[in-house]
Design a protein around this motif. Structure first.
Motif, PDB file in Angstrom:
ATOM      1  N   ASP A  67    -113.269 -11.071  60.813  1.00  0.00           N
ATOM      2  CA  ASP A  67    -112.384 -10.764  59.698  1.00  0.00           C
ATOM      3  C   ASP A  67    -113.126 -11.069  58.410  1.00  0.00           C
ATOM      4  O   ASP A  67    -114.108 -11.819  58.410  1.00  0.00           O
ATOM      5  CB  ASP A  67    -111.089 -11.576  59.781  1.00  0.00           C
ATOM      6  CG  ASP A  67    -109.959 -10.908  59.021  1.00  0.00           C
ATOM      7  OD1 ASP A  67    -109.975 -10.970  57.770  1.00  0.00           O
ATOM      8  OD2 ASP A  67    -109.075 -10.323  59.655  1.00  0.00           O
TER       9      ASP A  67
ATOM     10  N   ARG B  25    -112.230 -12.846  55.954  1.00  0.00           N
ATOM     11  CA  ARG B  25    -112.094 -14.232  55.510  1.00  0.00           C
ATOM     12  C   ARG B  25    -111.790 -15.142  56.694  1.00  0.00           C
ATOM     13  O   ARG B  25    -111.044 -14.783  57.597  1.00  0.00           O
ATOM     14  CB  ARG B  25    -110.984 -14.360  54.464  1.00  0.00           C
ATOM     15  CG  ARG B  25    -111.294 -13.678  53.155  1.00  0.00           C
ATOM     16  CD  ARG B  25    -110.260 -14.036  52.103  1.00  0.00           C
ATOM     17  NE  ARG B  25    -108.930 -13.590  52.465  1.00  0.00           N
ATOM     18  CZ  ARG B  25    -107.835 -13.915  51.790  1.00  0.00           C
ATOM     19  NH1 ARG B  25    -107.919 -14.699  50.731  1.00  0.00           N
ATOM     20  NH2 ARG B  25    -106.662 -13.456  52.169  1.00  0.00           N
ATOM     21  N   ARG B  26    -112.392 -16.299  56.659  1.00  0.00           N
ATOM     22  CA  ARG B  26    -112.131 -17.307  57.683  1.00  0.00           C
ATOM     23  C   ARG B  26    -110.708 -17.833  57.530  1.00  0.00           C
ATOM     24  O   ARG B  26    -110.214 -18.004  56.423  1.00  0.00           O
ATOM     25  CB  ARG B  26    -113.130 -18.460  57.526  1.00  0.00           C
ATOM     26  CG  ARG B  26    -113.046 -19.540  58.604  1.00  0.00           C
ATOM     27  CD  ARG B  26    -114.109 -20.589  58.330  1.00  0.00           C
ATOM     28  NE  ARG B  26    -115.428 -19.969  58.288  1.00  0.00           N
ATOM     29  CZ  ARG B  26    -116.175 -19.745  59.357  1.00  0.00           C
ATOM     30  NH1 ARG B  26    -115.722 -20.115  60.556  1.00  0.00           N
ATOM     31  NH2 ARG B  26    -117.356 -19.182  59.253  1.00  0.00           N
ATOM     32  N   ARG B  27    -110.042 -18.065  58.634  1.00  0.00           N
ATOM     33  CA  ARG B  27    -108.672 -18.588  58.618  1.00  0.00           C
ATOM     34  C   ARG B  27    -108.652 -20.031  59.126  1.00  0.00           C
ATOM     35  O   ARG B  27    -109.464 -20.418  59.974  1.00  0.00           O
ATOM     36  CB  ARG B  27    -107.765 -17.740  59.510  1.00  0.00           C
ATOM     37  CG  ARG B  27    -107.755 -16.264  59.173  1.00  0.00           C
ATOM     38  CD  ARG B  27    -107.184 -16.001  57.793  1.00  0.00           C
ATOM     39  NE  ARG B  27    -107.167 -14.565  57.492  1.00  0.00           N
ATOM     40  CZ  ARG B  27    -106.162 -13.754  57.782  1.00  0.00           C
ATOM     41  NH1 ARG B  27    -105.087 -14.241  58.380  1.00  0.00           N
ATOM     42  NH2 ARG B  27    -106.224 -12.486  57.478  1.00  0.00           N
TER      43      ARG B  27
ATOM     44  N   GLU C 191    -116.784 -14.642  60.202  1.00  0.00           N
ATOM     45  CA  GLU C 191    -116.350 -14.275  58.865  1.00  0.00           C
ATOM     46  C   GLU C 191    -117.354 -13.300  58.279  1.00  0.00           C
ATOM     47  O   GLU C 191    -118.482 -13.670  57.943  1.00  0.00           O
ATOM     48  CB  GLU C 191    -116.254 -15.518  57.975  1.00  0.00           C
ATOM     49  CG  GLU C 191    -115.818 -15.214  56.552  1.00  0.00           C
ATOM     50  CD  GLU C 191    -115.899 -16.429  55.652  1.00  0.00           C
ATOM     51  OE1 GLU C 191    -115.358 -16.377  54.537  1.00  0.00           O
ATOM     52  OE2 GLU C 191    -116.522 -17.434  56.059  1.00  0.00           O
TER      53      GLU C 191
ATOM     54  N   GLN D  24    -113.828 -10.976  50.589  1.00  0.00           N
ATOM     55  CA  GLN D  24    -114.535 -12.113  51.169  1.00  0.00           C
ATOM     56  C   GLN D  24    -114.563 -13.322  50.247  1.00  0.00           C
ATOM     57  O   GLN D  24    -115.227 -14.307  50.538  1.00  0.00           O
ATOM     58  CB  GLN D  24    -115.964 -11.708  51.552  1.00  0.00           C
ATOM     59  CG  GLN D  24    -116.510 -12.554  52.685  1.00  0.00           C
ATOM     60  CD  GLN D  24    -117.822 -12.020  53.213  1.00  0.00           C
ATOM     61  OE1 GLN D  24    -118.708 -11.654  52.466  1.00  0.00           O
ATOM     62  NE2 GLN D  24    -117.948 -11.997  54.524  1.00  0.00           N
ATOM     63  N   LYS D  25    -113.853 -13.268  49.150  1.00  0.00           N
ATOM     64  CA  LYS D  25    -113.803 -14.420  48.257  1.00  0.00           C
ATOM     65  C   LYS D  25    -112.729 -15.382  48.726  1.00  0.00           C
ATOM     66  O   LYS D  25    -111.563 -15.008  48.859  1.00  0.00           O
ATOM     67  CB  LYS D  25    -113.531 -13.972  46.825  1.00  0.00           C
ATOM     68  CG  LYS D  25    -114.689 -13.195  46.194  1.00  0.00           C
ATOM     69  CD  LYS D  25    -114.360 -12.810  44.775  1.00  0.00           C
ATOM     70  CE  LYS D  25    -115.524 -12.032  44.143  1.00  0.00           C
ATOM     71  NZ  LYS D  25    -115.217 -11.629  42.753  1.00  0.00           N
ATOM     72  N   GLY D  26    -113.103 -16.621  48.949  1.00  0.00           N
ATOM     73  CA  GLY D  26    -112.140 -17.643  49.331  1.00  0.00           C
ATOM     74  C   GLY D  26    -111.845 -17.632  50.823  1.00  0.00           C
ATOM     75  O   GLY D  26    -112.291 -16.772  51.568  1.00  0.00           O
ATOM     76  N   GLN D  27    -111.104 -18.617  51.242  1.00  0.00           N
ATOM     77  CA  GLN D  27    -110.745 -18.779  52.648  1.00  0.00           C
ATOM     78  C   GLN D  27    -109.247 -18.583  52.825  1.00  0.00           C
ATOM     79  O   GLN D  27    -108.450 -19.000  51.999  1.00  0.00           O
ATOM     80  CB  GLN D  27    -111.119 -20.167  53.159  1.00  0.00           C
ATOM     81  CG  GLN D  27    -110.643 -20.458  54.592  1.00  0.00           C
ATOM     82  CD  GLN D  27    -111.143 -21.789  55.083  1.00  0.00           C
ATOM     83  OE1 GLN D  27    -112.309 -22.105  54.939  1.00  0.00           O
ATOM     84  NE2 GLN D  27    -110.255 -22.574  55.666  1.00  0.00           N
ATOM     85  N   GLY D  28    -108.865 -17.900  53.895  1.00  0.00           N
ATOM     86  CA  GLY D  28    -107.453 -17.745  54.196  1.00  0.00           C
ATOM     87  C   GLY D  28    -106.845 -19.099  54.506  1.00  0.00           C
ATOM     88  O   GLY D  28    -107.304 -19.800  55.409  1.00  0.00           O
TER      89      GLY D  28
END
Length: 632
Positions: free
Chosen positions: A333, A335-337, A351, A607-611
């Protein structure tokens, strides 16, 4: 309760004025609704999953074994499942004896069914004989009696989901003043006390449900002969009646779902850290996992499963379930969750953003793959046919299965990437469309004419969008209901689904549709290459480079050279075909280069930030919460 006029074996049946109602039913419609309820007792009780038909002497309803045969399900696929008869023969104990006698009526049909509860750990299944009698009256519209007799020894053995009565009956009668539908029951023992309120509500509900179902138009036969949902037919029907259980029988998937829910649901809900409501997402992924597990059992011989890739895996629960069940695969995905770490899935989930190879080939110089990687962006070209993301355990075998579950921007790309990864035979995939996007990744609503541009036969797809009259709320509400039931061929979801099907066929995929049993209105599954994978696994398709051991080495070399040349030609042909598709589809985005720019710039933002998730304060590591007692 007053005594009923119904007589069966001279027993004292009961009824009440509230269990009778005048209606406009015809005998034909009464029998149709009766058949619907015989197979779907869950319409009367939320505690039930379904009814497995074990025997029908009229051969009107399919038995579980006949459903398996129709879907070509191998009988040995699940050795733990109870054996069923393949020829609709009478049950081992024979037909019910003695048969109930209804004075003034002729027995027309006997059905034995097994009621399957949602929670078998709480209530056991129940076998029930169902008898249909025709009232022997001279009338143009004869009456009927439908008798339900549960197979229990006494009242204490009756499960919670069934009314605590010896027998239950619907009667349909025609008189000079009109038609009447009524409910009658045979109590275990007569009592002067009032009927328990729960039992009273049950009888009223049974009557009202029957009448409500009778008002629903009978499903059209259109599309019934379309190869069971195969979308290669000229008219692509998305009606539930045309798509339900076309790939796998209901009972097989639901039994596996029940097992998975009992094994994983409590723990997953207790450890939920996402902002979204856990119950819907957990049960949806459990349902999809059950379908995939049973599908893979059928199309892959033991020990030959090549692995899977989960496009836009989100919280990673589906990947988690499949890996826990012993299937090799990965998910990714943008973004990493937080869930990935909670489920200890960081070794299986990546990610990164997917930028399809054709967009990388046409990307502007300032957005080249080299510059993107230097900026720290994790990129994959979408061709899952080799080393994945440079990881040692990321090597994919030929034939990797693609899962595209509500993958949004990647949904229309799914069959394209499947074909580019394996031009000689596109990768198998399951795509469940959700939100509609163009090839550039921008939100876009496809119209019937957009679908028609991708297929040769457009007879059933031409037309313009129907709009409800301005201010007509009733028409608007009806249109929304029609779209939710997949009965509107011009709805956003219908057009998106047909667009993905058309694209898959354009690149040479064999496509089938099925209705996924998930808690979502976005529930149509597009299955690619199932028949080809099954045929190859069972040796019914000759190998391309089959060379006997008796041939000379020069012949082997020549065959290998021909195979290599054919593969190169197929790759070149597929690349050209995809190029033509992109030229057509990206016109609305300003051409392929502009569409590539739009895609890449959107990917950079994703892809900015983390979920992040909102911690479930009631969760405990061992998976015990009060909320779990309410699991469906």
């Amino acid at each position: 309760m007053p005594l009923s006029t119904l007589r069966v074996d001279n027993a004292l049946w009961e009824t009440a004025a509230g269990y009778q109602q005048s209606c406009s039913l015809t005998s034909e419609r009464f029998l149709q609704v009766t058949d619907v309820l015989l197979e779907n007792p869950n319409l009367n009780s939320t505690h039930l999953f379904r009814a497995d038909i074990l025997y029908d002497d009229a051969h009107l309803l399919q038995t579980v074994s006949e459903k398996e045969e129709q879907c070509q399900v191998a009988a040995s696929a699940d050795l733990g499942r109870e054996a069923t008869r393949a020829d609709n023969s009478p049950p081992p104990g024979g037909v019910a004896s003695p048969l109930p006698v209804v004075p003034g009526a002729l027995l027309r049909r006997q059905v034995l069914r097994r009621l399957i509860p949602r929670k078998p750990q709480v209530d056991p299944p129940l076998d029930q004989w169902c008898y249909i009698y025709r009232l022997a009256k001279s009338s143009s519209d004869p009456g009927y009696v439908v008798l339900y007799v549960p197979q229990v020894e006494d009242e204490s053995h009756m499960p919670w989901y069934h009314p605590t009565v010896k027998a239950l009956a619907y009667t349909y009668e025609c008189t000079a003043s009109g038609s009447k539908l009524s409910i009658h029951f045979l109590p275990f023992s007569r009592s002067s006390d009032a009927l328990p309120s729960r039992l009273h509500r049950t009888f009223v509900s049974l009557l009202q449900t029957f009448l409500r179902l009778a008002k629903i138009p009978a499903p059209s036969s259109q599309g019934a002969d379309q190869d069971e949902g195969n979308s290669t037919s000229p008219v692509l029907s998305l009606a539930p009646s045309a798509l339900k259980d076309t790939i796998l029988p209901q009972h097989i998937v639901q039994d596996t779902y029940t097992r998975l829910k009992r094994t994983y649901a409590q723990d997953l809900i207790s450890r939920w850290v996402e902002k979204t409501e856990p119950s819907k997402h957990v049960f949806e992924d459990l349902s999809i996992a059950a379908f995939l597990i049973e599908l893979w059992k059928q199309i892959y011989p033991p020990g030959t499963f090549p692995g899977f890739i989960d496009f836009a895996c989100g919280n990673g629960v589906l990947t988690y379930l499949l890996i826990k069940e012993g299937y090799r695969g990965r998910g990714f995905d943008a973004r990493r969750r937080t869930t990935w770490k909670v489920l200890q899935m960081e070794d299986y989930l990546d990610e990164m953003v997917c930028i399809p190879q054709p967009f990388l080939d046409h990307a502007p110089a300032d957005l080249s793959i080299e510059r993107l990687q230097k900026s720290g962006m994790k990129v994959h070209n979408g061709l899952f046919n080799g080393v994945f993301n440079g990881l040692p355990n990321g090597l994919f075998k030929p034939g990797t299965f693609i899962i595209s579950n509500h993958a949004d921007e990647l949904t229309p790309w799914t069959p394209i990437l499947a074909a580019l990864a394996a031009p000689e035979s596109p990768l198998p995939f399951l795509a469940i469309p959700c939100c509609s996007h163009a090839f550039s990744g921008a939100k876009h609503r496809y119209l019937p004419k957009d679908v028609a541009s991708s297929v040769e036969d457009t007879a059933s797809l031409n037309g313009t969008e129907d709009q409800a009259a301005t201010g007509d709320l009733k028409a608007l509400r009806a249109a929304r209901i029609k779209a939710a039931n997949h009965q509107d061929d011009k709805s956003m979801y219908a057009c998106l689904t047909k667009k993905v099907v058309a694209l898959a066929q354009e690149v040479g995929c064999d496509v089938e549709l099925t209705l996924m049993r998930i808690p979502s209105t976005r529930n149509i599954g597009i299955l690619g290459q199932r028949k080809r994978v099954y045929a190859a696994g069972n040796g019914t398709t000759p190998a391309v480079d089959d060379v006997s051991l008796g041939k000379e080495e020069s012949h082997k070399t020549l065959a290998a050279l021909q195979t290599h040349t054919l593969a190169a030609l197929q790759t070149h042909t597929m690349t050209d075909k995809v190029e033509r598709i992109l030229l057509r589809e990206c016109v609305k985005s300003g051409g392929i280069s502009e569409a590539a720019r739009t895609w890449i710039e959107r990917a950079q933002k994703l892809q900015k930030g983390q979920g992040r998730g909102k911690v479930n304060l009631g969760g405990k590591p061992n998976g015990q919460t009060e909320q779990l007692n309410r699991i469906d």
